[in-house]
Design a protein around this motif. Sequence first.
Motif, mmCIF file in Angstrom:
data_model
loop_
_atom_site.group_PDB
_atom_site.id
_atom_site.type_symbol
_atom_site.label_atom_id
_atom_site.label_comp_id
_atom_site.label_asym_id
_atom_site.label_seq_id
_atom_site.Cartn_x
_atom_site.Cartn_y
_atom_site.Cartn_z
ATOM 1 N N ILE A 51 0.871 -1.297 0.156
ATOM 2 C CA ILE A 51 0.058 -0.062 -0.029
ATOM 3 C C ILE A 51 1.009 1.271 0.099
ATOM 4 N N GLU A 107 1.048 3.986 -3.251
ATOM 5 C CA GLU A 107 0.552 5.337 -2.844
ATOM 6 C C GLU A 107 1.458 6.137 -3.349
ATOM 7 N N ILE A 147 -4.897 -0.770 -5.359
ATOM 8 C CA ILE A 147 -4.816 -0.340 -3.876
ATOM 9 C C ILE A 147 -6.066 -0.624 -3.198
ATOM 10 N N GLN A 188 -5.856 -3.132 0.287
ATOM 11 C CA GLN A 188 -6.457 -2.438 1.285
ATOM 12 C C GLN A 188 -7.399 -3.335 1.782
#
Length: 426
Positions: A145, A149, A204, A208
């Motif tokens: 993650i 990002e 993502i 998540q």
Amino acid sequence: MYKRFLVFFICFNCFTQLLPAQQKVDSLTISLPQAEELFRKNNLQLLAQKYSIDSARANIITAKLYDNPEFGFATSFYQPVTKKFFDFSNDNREIGLQYSQLIKTAGKRNKAIQLAKTGVQITEYQFYDILRTLRYTLRNDFYNIYYLEQIQRVYNIEIQSLQKTTAAFEEQVPKGNIALKELMRIKSQLYTLQAELVSLQGTIDDVQSEFKLLIRAKAYGYIVPLATIDETPKNIVQNVSYQSLVDSAYLNRYDLKMAKSALIQSQQNLSLQKALAVPDITLSAGYDRLGSFVKNYNNIGFGISVPVFNRNQGYIKQADAIVAGAKVQVNATQDGIESQVANAYLGAVRAERLLNSFDPGFEKKLNTFISEVTQNYERRNITLLEFIDFYDSFKQNVVQLNNLRFSLVSQFEQLNFTTGTNIFNQ
């Protein structure tokens, strides 16, 4: 085609304007130690496995219990002499009492207790092996993650820059200062980046979702990983010998401990099955008031089965085969562990060498150049093709760099997973 691009662009902008507000409300900024603490406390798979350990411990209690004694009572239903039912007069009442107790031989009880204790040990090893697997997934998702990002920020920088350029060009096209085809090419590049960003955000979201499930965070929330990673080149893996990693795996891997305990358990079961071939003894005592050849007859005795036909041959042979299979399984597990460690070690060495070959200031230079290139293009110092080419190169290089960084961290976690230790920590 242009109208479809425009509709997509408007919808995407509406979505991205709403998303940050949701993330601010439901976001959870968390460090890796905090995530691991929540994982150990809240993960349902771990909690369920703990109950399995309690269940296995109950088998020890069962194995320790002795067989219950048996007690029998009998009285006459009809007295032929007095021709009465349930005649309980002192002279005519018939009473019979019987007591028996099974005595196990050949150490069957102790063998069953040892077998149950080994079962508890295997269940505990299963718990720690599940913990090892889930912890690896947790840490890998955390870093995944984080680096995804970082890639997302690159897309946001390029998209914001192209949006500004597009807005400026749209004012110049009616004035004849900018060709329409040049504006459309810029917009095409912008829409491509936005579509790639949506795909990246989907990736993502998938990671998540798995991460939130591991720590039991809100399903609708958003995890913001708080990571402090030293990106300076260093030789971590190459300073650790391969054999030390293999030795560590042999010492700490709970699946190997499980396989060895399963071998011990199969040997204990074989010993128990051989003991079951030895007959048990039944002790007995009895009293009969009127039903025997003398009044107030009492007796004491014992009974034992004669092992002529059934000497538990089938179960002994089955247990012997299980022992042979368990020995093979131990060797197979050891071979598998060494193969996994070797694969993870080679992958980590390659990733570390490749990442160390990169210029440490490469990313900062790219971030500086992107604004300069945009300004030079708007001043017409470079051509459209040069501008688009640099944007593609910038994105690809930063994406590749972050992928390599995650690959190295992931290889570290793979080594921790295969060795059953925390040798490599970021």
